[in-house]
Motif scaffolding. Structure first.
Motif, PDB file in Angstrom:
ATOM      1  N   ILE A  46       0.859  -1.181   0.000  1.00 32.69           N
ATOM      2  CA  ILE A  46       0.000   0.000   0.000  1.00 32.69           C
ATOM      3  C   ILE A  46       0.898   1.234   0.000  1.00 32.69           C
ATOM      4  O   ILE A  46       1.703   1.413   0.906  1.00 32.69           O
ATOM      5  CB  ILE A  46      -0.918  -0.007   1.242  1.00 32.69           C
TER       6      ILE A  46
ATOM      7  N   VAL B   9       0.809   5.349  -0.386  1.00 28.01           N
ATOM      8  CA  VAL B   9      -0.077   6.502  -0.439  1.00 28.01           C
ATOM      9  C   VAL B   9       0.735   7.785  -0.417  1.00 28.01           C
ATOM     10  O   VAL B   9       1.499   8.027   0.509  1.00 28.01           O
ATOM     11  CB  VAL B   9      -1.069   6.491   0.745  1.00 28.01           C
TER      12      VAL B   9
ATOM     13  N   GLN C 229      -2.604  13.147   0.756  1.00 34.51           N
ATOM     14  CA  GLN C 229      -3.142  13.403   2.090  1.00 34.51           C
ATOM     15  C   GLN C 229      -4.622  13.080   2.169  1.00 34.51           C
ATOM     16  O   GLN C 229      -5.130  12.712   3.218  1.00 34.51           O
ATOM     17  CB  GLN C 229      -2.909  14.881   2.408  1.00 34.51           C
TER      18      GLN C 229
ATOM     19  N   GLY D 147      -6.182  10.774   0.447  1.00 34.92           N
ATOM     20  CA  GLY D 147      -6.486   9.393   0.068  1.00 34.92           C
ATOM     21  C   GLY D 147      -6.895   8.575   1.283  1.00 34.92           C
ATOM     22  O   GLY D 147      -6.433   8.836   2.397  1.00 34.92           O
ATOM     23  N   GLN D 148      -7.741   7.615   1.058  1.00 34.96           N
ATOM     24  CA  GLN D 148      -8.117   6.725   2.157  1.00 34.96           C
ATOM     25  C   GLN D 148      -8.013   5.286   1.715  1.00 34.96           C
ATOM     26  O   GLN D 148      -8.568   4.907   0.697  1.00 34.96           O
ATOM     27  CB  GLN D 148      -9.551   7.001   2.594  1.00 34.96           C
ATOM     28  N   VAL D 149      -7.286   4.522   2.511  1.00 37.35           N
ATOM     29  CA  VAL D 149      -7.104   3.114   2.193  1.00 37.35           C
ATOM     30  C   VAL D 149      -7.467   2.290   3.411  1.00 37.35           C
ATOM     31  O   VAL D 149      -7.084   2.624   4.527  1.00 37.35           O
ATOM     32  CB  VAL D 149      -5.629   2.807   1.834  1.00 37.35           C
ATOM     33  N   GLU D 150      -8.186   1.241   3.173  1.00 35.07           N
ATOM     34  CA  GLU D 150      -8.492   0.337   4.258  1.00 35.07           C
ATOM     35  C   GLU D 150      -8.238  -1.085   3.761  1.00 35.07           C
ATOM     36  O   GLU D 150      -8.801  -1.492   2.749  1.00 35.07           O
ATOM     37  CB  GLU D 150      -9.959   0.494   4.629  1.00 35.07           C
ATOM     38  N   HIS D 151      -7.372  -1.777   4.435  1.00 31.93           N
ATOM     39  CA  HIS D 151      -7.047  -3.148   4.036  1.00 31.93           C
ATOM     40  C   HIS D 151      -7.288  -4.063   5.217  1.00 31.93           C
ATOM     41  O   HIS D 151      -6.819  -3.795   6.315  1.00 31.93           O
ATOM     42  CB  HIS D 151      -5.579  -3.229   3.597  1.00 31.93           C
TER      43      HIS D 151
ATOM     44  N   LEU E  82      -2.304  11.047   7.666  1.00 32.16           N
ATOM     45  CA  LEU E  82      -1.483  11.961   6.881  1.00 32.16           C
ATOM     46  C   LEU E  82      -1.964  13.386   7.127  1.00 32.16           C
ATOM     47  O   LEU E  82      -3.129  13.688   6.927  1.00 32.16           O
ATOM     48  CB  LEU E  82      -1.591  11.641   5.386  1.00 32.16           C
ATOM     49  N   LEU E  83      -1.039  14.249   7.574  1.00 31.71           N
ATOM     50  CA  LEU E  83      -1.440  15.621   7.884  1.00 31.71           C
ATOM     51  C   LEU E  83      -1.080  16.590   6.782  1.00 31.71           C
ATOM     52  O   LEU E  83      -1.527  17.726   6.789  1.00 31.71           O
ATOM     53  CB  LEU E  83      -0.767  16.082   9.182  1.00 31.71           C
TER      54      LEU E  83
ATOM     55  N   VAL F 261       3.151   7.525   2.859  1.00 33.83           N
ATOM     56  CA  VAL F 261       3.247   6.339   3.694  1.00 33.83           C
ATOM     57  C   VAL F 261       3.179   5.084   2.828  1.00 33.83           C
ATOM     58  O   VAL F 261       2.447   5.030   1.839  1.00 33.83           O
ATOM     59  CB  VAL F 261       2.157   6.336   4.788  1.00 33.83           C
TER      60      VAL F 261
ATOM     61  N   ALA G  23      -4.525  -2.711   7.558  1.00 30.88           N
ATOM     62  CA  ALA G  23      -3.762  -1.483   7.390  1.00 30.88           C
ATOM     63  C   ALA G  23      -4.732  -0.408   6.954  1.00 30.88           C
ATOM     64  O   ALA G  23      -5.661  -0.672   6.197  1.00 30.88           O
ATOM     65  CB  ALA G  23      -2.674  -1.659   6.338  1.00 30.88           C
ATOM     66  N   ALA G  24      -4.526   0.779   7.441  1.00 28.23           N
ATOM     67  CA  ALA G  24      -5.405   1.867   7.031  1.00 28.23           C
ATOM     68  C   ALA G  24      -4.592   3.137   6.891  1.00 28.23           C
ATOM     69  O   ALA G  24      -3.641   3.378   7.634  1.00 28.23           O
ATOM     70  CB  ALA G  24      -6.513   2.062   8.050  1.00 28.23           C
ATOM     71  N   VAL G  25      -4.936   3.902   5.898  1.00 29.86           N
ATOM     72  CA  VAL G  25      -4.341   5.216   5.711  1.00 29.86           C
ATOM     73  C   VAL G  25      -5.502   6.180   5.554  1.00 29.86           C
ATOM     74  O   VAL G  25      -6.442   5.908   4.810  1.00 29.86           O
ATOM     75  CB  VAL G  25      -3.465   5.277   4.445  1.00 29.86           C
ATOM     76  N   GLY G  26      -5.426   7.287   6.264  1.00 28.43           N
ATOM     77  CA  GLY G  26      -6.529   8.230   6.139  1.00 28.43           C
ATOM     78  C   GLY G  26      -6.126   9.590   6.616  1.00 28.43           C
ATOM     79  O   GLY G  26      -4.949   9.881   6.832  1.00 28.43           O
ATOM     80  N   GLN G  27      -7.095  10.443   6.735  1.00 28.03           N
ATOM     81  CA  GLN G  27      -6.797  11.773   7.246  1.00 28.03           C
ATOM     82  C   GLN G  27      -7.809  12.125   8.318  1.00 28.03           C
ATOM     83  O   GLN G  27      -8.664  11.328   8.678  1.00 28.03           O
ATOM     84  CB  GLN G  27      -6.776  12.815   6.119  1.00 28.03           C
TER      85      GLN G  27
END
Lengths: 258, 487, 441
Positions: free
Chosen positions: B414, B416, B419, B421-425, C350-351, C357, C376-380
């Motif tokens: 993953i 990214v 800023q 973007g949204q990812v959920e795994h 992420l700011l 990341v 796993a998660a990426v967000g704001q």
């Protein structure tokens, strides 16, 4: 119908059943009561062939040795368990599941299978018994069902599969009074001359609705007392502890009601 | 009195993975027109001239070949196999008669019989199901049904060779635009030697009136199959495309290195479904197809949508990552996969979603089942570029293990750089539920049937994405592949 | 070839640290390790485990091969500020060498050994053989470099049944005064059966010094041993930090490690845990808060080699500026390791528009009786939540700080040592412009 003699069962070196003796005649309803951890559910598990137990003793069911059969063979022979905690099977439709089950039983008994249309008619009739509607049938097996819905679903399966020996494992646990009434009336409707039932429960409450022919008290892996339905009332009043102490002296001889 | 019985769990019953006879493993005795073994520029010239190709295409092939000679086969996949001798493969095998077939009546009766065995009798299919079929045996397209009816609405559906002759401008414009000839080792090999495949063009605003379907089959021994599929959906167009695969039982491995390119322009939608049932090899891992495939879609337009659905039950080794490049703003990519590895099958498969456009969305749902000595790897990439403002991805990978010697591996990547973007795994791996099995068996359902039922339930989320007929076939395949996985 | 030339560039002038009285095995291990680096070079992005962590900025520094820099500016106040005094035994290393001036060994129960690696090397290092001769160095160049160069660090031995109540604090402080030094602290902690202790490692240094800490910490937990480990990495952003925490666990042992990653230009914290004994448990947490040009890499490998073991991982990152975060977590379940329960989670916030990341949770499973999950998660920042806070008259910046704090708080909360938790709460509050006392429960 069912004769259990000196049944022992242990799991990982821990002996849970320590010589259970019990006899059930056709059409009889027996209740097994006892405190948590007394071995009631283990007895149910051993009777349906759950793996993982080291088992000795004998269980004769309609003249054959039940312990040598696989779970599905026991089911085909007419043994049914209403599970205490029915498992969810995601993605498998409830209707499809029950039809597959019924047809498997019919196949093993050399009977003709039911097509989807005939099955639907049968299911719809039985669903009335437990006040379930079609939406239940379209969902996955037990998935997202409330506690009460799961128990009703168990009784529905019992109604459809028409076992000769039905074991109800804590079918009342987690039910509110309305759900208990529905489940109990479903069970009562299924009482018949040729069908025996073993009702396992922690509380006397259920037995107000499903009146047993006999009540057995199980503690520490043995049946320590047997009696009529009044025994349940007595237990409710005095608790299991009293029973345990009072009967401690005659553990070795008690149990079988012939 | 019964003797004490003991067991540690279901594994005793479920551990063994016996041989399920491969149903489609017949060999049809077709007279085949074959090129000599091996690969060199002459073979490529031979293929190109057999197919009467324009010079630019021969040049493209040769560029690919020359580049390929500088490459080495990748080793990073989570699969093991012996070295492939690329000089011992036959790169061209056409069933005779090779002349172009205009109608079903002209198709070699023997060939038609083979399709009957495959359960896709072309004639029947044409009349009954309304599915347009292009059948590829070994490397050559033998029949395309329903061409006329499709032509009425402007849909072009034909073999790749025919497209090269009849629609060279379209082919030239899009060939290699999604998977360039130098993309990877196997795609590069394919670019050099591909012999046929399907071509599909949906004009602007047209909703393709029927499902399009291609059946692939490897028939001749020691033959590689290198087909190439190109699907173009113009603005606002829609097409649903089905791909099925079988191969006869062989004790040597056969190489299948296909390339599929999809192009979706503004508001276009392509739904691509695969049921892959190549010969998986025997219980000891002998024979079977190496299925090394590059599949990629380019959602180049606004609101374009590309969905991949795959059911992979065959092949001794599967290695593919159908992906979508989400270039157009608001474009959508989807990947739904069921991969089953039994016997000694190995699969390293997953998806690549590359988010470039704004508000692009992708969904990945992967269901992996490993039985016997099967090894199943999910490998996926979610790449959110800096430009992909507001992009979203959701990924769910579930693995089910049946037997002590099976393996399941989940390896997502993953990345990214945005800023917003949204990812959920999410992923889970577990053994097939013992309590579920007991529950089914208590109701009288035999263990093997119970396993199949539970596995099919596990895959339902993916199956429901398939067109009806395919969903039924996929469930049957899964059941057949699992047979014998219970003691 | 660029790899090797980069390696030889860094290697120029470095010699294995050979003591006159060193036993043969040690000399061999050190020579072999340096040779290994020469042959294999430093990792590149083609190395799966280093895919996202570029080492060019480290390799570009002409590191000094000398072993000592003066460290003369260091004061007790600086040490206290870097590593809040937890009251128990405290070993302080300046530029990789033990400083008796700032250290204190009290509260150690009889029989337990809390000393330095240098002392053990001098007194007869044979008990170190298992650590050096089967060194983690075969894995990558930095660990090998440490094998070759390590001269000092902590040595702790807890005999059977020993319980150390006070946390044992290990402080690695750098003050290189402009000398681009590589320090190679090597700490060895041996916990015999039923022993119990808490270990707190802190890495810090003087602002704007360019140096590289290349640390290896090894732990060996015997049956039913129980170790809690904390690591605070707060090196200046001019420095580099590469560390390996290598753990082997015996039957029924429990290990937890919480990593707090704040500093360094490039920081990599690699944890490798081998679950060798039946029923062992490990819990790994980490929080990383890179900003500016910082790169924070958490690489984790948990190897389930025995039955009925449990492992948990939770890593959370907040990335600002042009920061780059890497999570590379790998769970391996070996054939036969039945009854495994393993999970792994990585969450990132992420700011900034320039932050990046890369996350890669991995499950590799070779047996069927397992329960494994990863996520796993990426967000704001949740815009709704921000708006909600603003409608409650909380200014935007404070609201942001509040939400970040809430995100990190789960990790802070897991720190059971009050002074350490208070320290991290202050850091988070300062960094994200929120008044921690407002939100602390």
């Amino acid at each position: 119908m069912l004769k259990i003699e000196e049944l022992h069962a242990s799991i990982e070196d821990k002996e849970i059943l320590r010589g259970v003796n019990l006899q059930l005649k056709p059409g009889e309803v027996h209740a097994i009561m006892g405190p948590n951890g007394s071995g009631k559910s283990t007895l149910a598990s051993v009777l349906i062939g759950r793996e993982g137990y080291l088992v000795s003793g004998s269980v004769t069911y309609e003249g054959q040795d039940l312990l040598t059969l696989s779970p599905e063979e026991r089911a085909a022979a007419g043994v049914f368990l209403a599970f205490q905690h029915p498992v969810e099977i995601p993605g498998v439709g409830n209707m499809y599941f029950m039809r597959t089950a019924l047809n498997s039983l019919r196949r093993q008994r050399g009977e003709e299978e039911l097509d989807p249309v005939d099955f639907l008619a049968l299911a719809q009739e039985k669903m009335k018994l437990v006040e379930m509607d079609q939406t239940f049938m379209n969902r996955s097996v037990n998935e997202g069902f409330s506690g009460g819905e799961k128990k009703r679903n168990e009784i529905l399966q019992m109604a459809i599969l028409e076992p000769k020996l039905a074991i109800l494992d804590e079918t009342d646990s987690g039910l509110d009074i309305d759900a208990l009434r529905v489940v109990a009336s479903g069970v009562n409707a299924l009482r018949s001359e040729g069908r025996s039932m073993l009702v396992i429960t922690h509380h006397q409450r259920l037995l107000d609705y499903i009146v047993p022919d006999q009540v057995h008290v199980m503690t520490a892996g043995r049946i320590v007392r047997s009696g009529g339905k009044d025994l349940a009332v007595e237990l409710e009043a005095h608790g299991y502890t009293g029973t345990q102490e009072a009967d401690a002296g005659r553990l070795s001889t008690a149990g079988i009601s012939r | 009195m019964s003797a004490p019985t003991t067991s540690t769990g279901i594994s005793d019953e479920v551990r063994e993975l016996a041989n399920q006879e491969y149903q489609y493993g017949f060999v049809t005795d077709l007279e085949t027109d074959v090129a000599p073994r091996g690969l060199n520029e002459d073979i490529i010239r031979l293929i190109s001239s057999k197919k009467n190709e324009p010079d630019w295409l021969l040049e493209w092939r040769l560029r690919a070949y020359r580049h390929w000679t500088t490459l080495t086969a990748p080793t990073w996949q989570h699969v093991t196999y012996g070295p492939v001798d690329y000089q011992d493969i036959i790169y061209y095998a056409a069933p005779k008669p090779k002349k172009r077939v205009e109608s079903m009546d002209e198709v070699d009766p023997e060939l038609r019989e083979m399709f009957d065995k495959l359960g896709i009798s072309l004639g029947e299919q044409e009349r009954l199901s309304g599915v347009a079929v292009d059948a590829i045996v070994d490397s050559v397209s033998v029949a395309t049904t329903f061409k006329d009816k499709l032509a009425e609405v402007g849909v072009i559906f034909c073999s790749f060779s025919e497209a090269v002759q009849e629609h060279p401008d379209l082919v030239r414009q899009y060939l290699g635009s999604v998977v360039p000839y130098n993309d990877n080792f196997f795609a590069c090999l394919n670019a050099a030697v591909f012999t046929d495949g399907s071509f599909c063009y949906i004009p602007k605003g047209v909703r393709c009136p029927m499902e399009l379907s291609t059946y692939f089959r490897i028939n001749a021994a020691d033959t590689g199959q290198f087909e190439r599929t190109l699907i173009i959906a113009e603005e606002g167009a829609y097409v649903s495309y089905l791909e099925g695969c079988t191969a006869p039982v062989r004790d040597t491995n056969q190489l299948h290195a296909a390339v599929v390119e999809l192009v979706a322009l503004n508001d276009a939608q392509i739904k691509y479904s695969t049921v892959q049932n190549w010969y998986p090899g025997d219980a000891d891992g002998n024979g079977g197809v190496y299925n090394f495939v590059t599949k990629r879609g380019m959602a180049s337009g606004r609101n374009a949508k590309i969905s991949w659905t795959q059911v992979e039950t065959g092949s001794s080794i599967t290695w593919k990552y159908p992906g979508v490049v989400l270039k157009g703003d608001n474009s959508v990519g989807e990947f739904y996969s069921v991969a089953l590895t039994a016997r000694r099958q190995q699969a390293d498969t997953g998806s690549k979603m590359v988010h470039i456009g704004k508000n692009t969305k992708s969904t990945i749902i992967s269901k992996a089942i490993s039985a016997g000595h099967g090894q199943n790897t999910y490998r996926g990439l979610v790449d959110m570029r800096h430009s992909a403002v507001g992009a979203r991805n959701f990924t769910q990978c579930d693995s089910l293990l049946i037997g002590k010697d099976s393996g399941a591996h989940t390896l997502p990547y993953i990345e990214v750089k945005n800023q917003t973007g949204q990812v959920e795994h999410e992923a889970s791996t577990s053994k097939i539920g013992e309590e579920q099995l007991l529950y089914c068996r208590q109701r009288g359902i035999p263990e093997e049937e119970a396993v199949s039922m539970i596995v099919n339930g596990f895959c339902r989320e993916v199956f429901k994405m398939l067109p009806m007929e395919f969903a039924v076939e996929a469930q049957k395949l899964l059941t057949v592949s699992l047979e014998g996985s219970v003691g | 070839m660029t790899v090797l030339s980069a390696a030889s560039g860094v290697l120029a002038g470095f010699e294995p640290r050979l003591g006159a009285r060193d036993p043969a095995w040690l000399a061999e291990a050190r020579v072999a390790a340096l040779q290994w680096v020469g042959e294999h070079g430093f990792p590149t992005h083609k190395d799966e485990d280093w895919k996202y962590t570029g080492l060019a900025p480290i390799l570009a520094v002409p590191f000094d091969a000398s072993t000592v820099a003066s460290g003369s500016r260091v004061t007790a106040e600086m040490i206290d500020e870097a590593a809040v005094d937890l009251g128990g035994p405290r070993l302080v290393f300046v530029n990789g060498h033990f400083s008796s001036e700032f250290s204190r060994v009290t509260g150690v129960p009889a029989g337990a050994v809390v000393t330095t690696l240098a002392a053990v090397l001098a007194a007869g290092p044979d008990r170190l053989e298992p650590f050096f001769a089967h060194a983690p160095g075969v894995r990558h160049a930095f660990a090998a470099f440490n094998d070759a160069l390590a001269e000092d660090g902590a040595f702790i031995h807890l005999p059977s049944g020993t319980i150390v109540d006070e946390p044992i604090q290990l402080v690695y402080f750098s003050d290189t005064g402009g000398v681009p030094l590589i320090s190679s602290p090597r700490s060895v902690i041996i916990a015999d059966s039923h022993s119990r202790a808490t270990i707190v490692e802190t890495y810090a240094g003087v602002d704007s010094d360019v140096y590289c800490t290349n640390a290896v910490t090894e732990l060996l937990l015997a049956e039913d041993a129980h170790i809690e480990h904390y690591k605070v990495q707060n090196e200046p952003t001019s420095a580099f930090h590469v560390a390996l925490l290598s753990v082997r666990q015996g039957r029924g042992s429990r290990f937890s490690s919480r990593s707090i990653m704040l500093g360094a230009r490039i920081a990599r914290h690699e944890v490798r845990v081998q679950l060798d004994g039946v029923g062992a448990e490990v819990s790994l947490d980490g929080v990383y808060l890179p900003q500016g040009d910082q790169l924070h890499d958490n690489t984790i490998f948990v190897d389930h080699a025995a039955t009925d073991c449990t492992s948990h991982q939770l890593y959370k990152g907040v990335l600002d500026g042009r920061a780059h975060g890497v999570f590379n977590g790998h769970i391996m379940v070996r054939h036969g390791a039945d009854g495994t329960d393993a999970n792994q989670k990585n969450k990132n916030l992420l700011l900034s528009d320039r932050a990046e990341v890369d996350t890669r949770p991995r499950l590799e499973i070779y047996t069927d009786d397992v329960k494994c999950t990863h996520g796993a998660a990426v967000g704001q920042m949740d815009e709704e939540a921000l708006l909600y806070l603003q409608t409650r008259a909380i200014p935007l910046e404070a609201a942001r700080g509040l939400l970040i704090y809430a995100f990190v708080h789960e990790m802070v909360d897991r720190i059971e040592l009050d002074p350490l938790r208070a320290q991290l709460e202050r850091v988070v509050a300062t960094r994200f412009g929120s008044d921690a006392t407002v939100v602390a429960p």
